[in-house]
Design an enzyme around this catalytic site. Structure first.
Site, PDB file in Angstrom:
ATOM      1  NE  ARG A  32      -3.884  -2.276   2.312  1.00 46.54           N
ATOM      2  CZ  ARG A  32      -3.837  -3.747   1.790  1.00 46.54           C
ATOM      3  NH1 ARG A  32      -2.669  -4.228   1.566  1.00 46.54           N
ATOM      4  NH2 ARG A  32      -4.814  -4.343   1.825  1.00 46.54           N
ATOM      5  CB  SER A 171     -11.555  -9.961  -0.234  1.00 46.50           C
ATOM      6  OG  SER A 171     -10.333  -9.457  -0.769  1.00 46.50           O
ATOM      7  CD  GLN A 173      -5.525  -9.709  -2.144  1.00 47.87           C
ATOM      8  OE1 GLN A 173      -6.032 -10.278  -3.059  1.00 47.87           O
ATOM      9  NE2 GLN A 173      -4.256 -10.222  -1.455  1.00 47.87           N
ATOM     10  CG  ASP A 324      -2.532 -14.321   4.948  1.00 48.78           C
ATOM     11  OD1 ASP A 324      -3.408 -14.807   4.098  1.00 48.78           O
ATOM     12  OD2 ASP A 324      -2.195 -12.893   4.462  1.00 48.78           O
ATOM     13  NE  ARG A 397       0.952 -15.435   4.157  1.00 50.25           N
ATOM     14  CZ  ARG A 397       1.727 -14.693   4.205  1.00 50.25           C
ATOM     15  NH1 ARG A 397       2.747 -14.955   5.159  1.00 50.25           N
ATOM     16  NH2 ARG A 397       1.986 -13.353   3.932  1.00 50.25           N
TER      17      ARG A 397
HETATM   18  C1  S3P Z   1      -4.289  -9.091   1.812  1.00 50.35           C
HETATM   19  C2  S3P Z   1      -5.451  -9.482   2.002  1.00 50.35           C
HETATM   20  C3  S3P Z   1      -5.709 -10.921   2.260  1.00 50.35           C
HETATM   21  C4  S3P Z   1      -4.325 -11.809   2.512  1.00 50.35           C
HETATM   22  C5  S3P Z   1      -3.469 -11.558   1.883  1.00 50.35           C
HETATM   23  C6  S3P Z   1      -2.842  -9.881   1.700  1.00 50.35           C
HETATM   24  C7  S3P Z   1      -3.943  -7.779   1.562  1.00 50.35           C
HETATM   25  O1  S3P Z   1      -6.424 -11.461   1.003  1.00 50.35           O
HETATM   26  O2  S3P Z   1      -4.810 -13.320   2.406  1.00 50.35           O
HETATM   27  O3  S3P Z   1      -2.400 -12.297   1.962  1.00 50.35           O
HETATM   28  O4  S3P Z   1      -2.757  -7.066   1.577  1.00 50.35           O
HETATM   29  O5  S3P Z   1      -5.091  -6.917   1.462  1.00 50.35           O
HETATM   30  P1  S3P Z   1      -7.878 -11.152   0.664  1.00 50.35           P
HETATM   31  O6  S3P Z   1      -7.980  -9.826   0.682  1.00 50.35           O
HETATM   32  O7  S3P Z   1      -8.122 -11.851  -0.574  1.00 50.35           O
HETATM   33  O8  S3P Z   1      -8.712 -11.910   1.802  1.00 50.35           O
END
Ligand code: S3P
Length: 447
Positions: A32, A171, A173, A324, A397
């Site tokens: 980010r 999520s 992301q 994770d 992982r």
């Molecule tokens: C992350 C969000 C998670 C996580 C990934 C990193 C992020 O995924 O599993 O390792 O940096 O926003 P999801 O948003 O798909 O759950």
């Protein structure tokens, strides 16, 4: 220093792990910081960033989109931003293994890049992208995808409009991609509702870049709103240690008799610390010290002492806060007494690999009974594990979780396809060595 091209790693049973170590910077926050540095006006400084494969993918993509990214002698990154005027990349944007790079940068590219193609490695090209394409398309984005939902993605950027959107899957992301697109949209307010709270680093870091983000509780989740047209201003970011990397050291300390390990300066954002809460329920001895706020994030030291563990239930509502860490929690469960059941974790099937299948098979290969369900698994803990040979399936992982199993096992664990640890924790083996564990890069004798 990296582990080089070691394709197999043998992790023999370890003696007590003792000492205080740091872990590399948080992966989510580093991604980010790079993206917001690209979008900001002026210069961004990023200290203690994660120098590993995934974040290198974000740097590569940010450069092709017009950022200048340099590494200073003390190791910190200096990013000169574009003020949101993204350059048309002159090559394909290769996101490597990084889902966060592809999904979160897509929000910016869809709003601001004239034309771009995003791709990644074999794993990333199999991961679902419909979850970001759908909401971004509703905002006006023009994205074409292989079979409608997989990378490579071809994007023709253009003016977007804010939307109200409820996340169908928990999520961060997806949430982040929509918030970034909303911020860079031509007009409107974007409101994202998440029925279950996911990591909120985007919201925290946007505030540090001078953006107003409105948040309110919504049941067990959150509702987040951003108004378009706000300008990001370059910022100084101090990235805390990654709890998801610390998790392997914490687990090893909990499992190997005589161990006491402190991991310093780790991010303790409550949306990420589900594993520590589960460890407490399993009976582990976990202590937090020196709690403080750094760049808008809670940071502290974690000390874990070895002790006996018991099996527990992991509930769907807590899954986003430990998503994770589920592979390493499965390893902890294998050494606990009794059953540990995880449900509501179907998302694990669409990570770097199908992590339910990968950890279930990995644990079976080294002597544990595991039942798989579509949305989780049950580990039958017996307090000990034999060891043997298991496969990471190219997932960082899974590889490090199996290494933890090796340290606590009777005969050790040989891990196939070890190099993937470069994705998030290139110095993992060295840190374990500092704590007293000996990992062997030579192929081990047959077990
Ligand atoms: C992350 C969000 C998670 C996580 C990934 C990193 C992020 O995924 O599993 O390792 O940096 O926003 P999801 O948003 O798909 O759950």
């Amino acid at each position: 220093m990296t582990t080089g091209s070691v394709h197999e790693m043998f992790v023999p049973p370890g003696s007590a792990l003792r000492g205080a170590v740091r872990v590399p910077g948080d992966k989510s926050i580093t991604h980010r910081a790079i993206l917001f540095g690209l979008l900001a006006e002026g210069t961004t400084q990023v200290y203690d960033w994660l120098d590993a494969g995934d974040c290198r993918s974000s740097i590569r993509v940010a450069r092709l989109l017009g950022a200048t990214v340099t590494e200073e002698e003390d190791g910190h990154l200096v990013i000169t931003g574009t003020g949101g005027r993204l350059r048309e990349p002159e090559d394909v944007l290769d996101c490597g293994n990084s889902g966060t790079t592809m999904r979160v940068f897509l929000g910016a590219i869809a709003a601001r890049s004239p034309f771009a193609v995003l791709t990644g490695d074999g794993s990333l090209r199999r991961r679902p992208m419909g979850r970001v394409i759908d909401p971004l398309s509703r905002m006006g984005a023009r994205i074409q995808a292989r079979s409608g939902r997989f990378a490579p993605l071809a994007v023709t950027g253009g003016p977007l409009t804010g939307i109200e959107y409820t996340l169908p899957v928990a999520s961060a992301q997806v949430k982040s991609a929509i918030l970034v697109a909303g911020l860079l949209a031509q007009d409107g307010v974007t409101v994202v509702t998440e029925p279950e709270a996911t990591r909120d680093h985007t919201e925290n870091l946007l505030s540090a870049f001078g953006v107003q983000v409105h948040r309110e509780a919504f049941g067990t989740g959150t509702r987040i709103a951003v108004e378009s047209g706000q300008v990001l201003r370059g910022a100084t970011v101090h990235v805390p240690g990654d709890l998801s990397s610390a998790a392997f050291l914490i687990a090893a300390a909990a499992l190997v008799p005589g161990s006491e390990v402190t991991v310093t300066d780790v991010g303790l954002n409550a949306t990420r610390t589900g594993m520590l809460r589960v460890l407490n329920r399993m009976g582990a001895r976990v202590q937090l010290d020196r709690l403080r706020r750094v760049s808008g994030e809670l940071v502290g030291d974690i000390t874990v002492t070895h002790g006996p563990l018991v099996g527990v239930e992991i509930e769907p509502a807590e899954v986003p806060s430990l998503i994770d860490e589920l592979p390493v929690l499965a390893v902890l469960a294998a050494f606990a007494e009794g059953k540990t059941r995880v449900h509501g974790a179907a998302e694990l099937r669409v990570k770097e690999t199908d992590r339910i299948a990968a950890i279930a098979q990995g644990l079976r290969d080294i002597g544990c009974e595991v039942d798989e369900a579509e949305d989780g698994f049950t580990v039958h803990g017996r307090g000990a594990l034999r060891g043997g040979t298991a496969d990471s399936r190219g997932d960082h992982r899974i590889a490090m979780s199996l290494a933890v199993a090796g340290l606590a096992s009777t005969m050790g664990v040989r891990i196939r396809d070890w190099d993937c640890v470069q994705i998030s924790y290139p110095t993992f083996a060295q840190t374990l060595a500092k704590l007293g564990a000996e990992l062997r890069e030579q192929p081990a004798p047959a077990l």
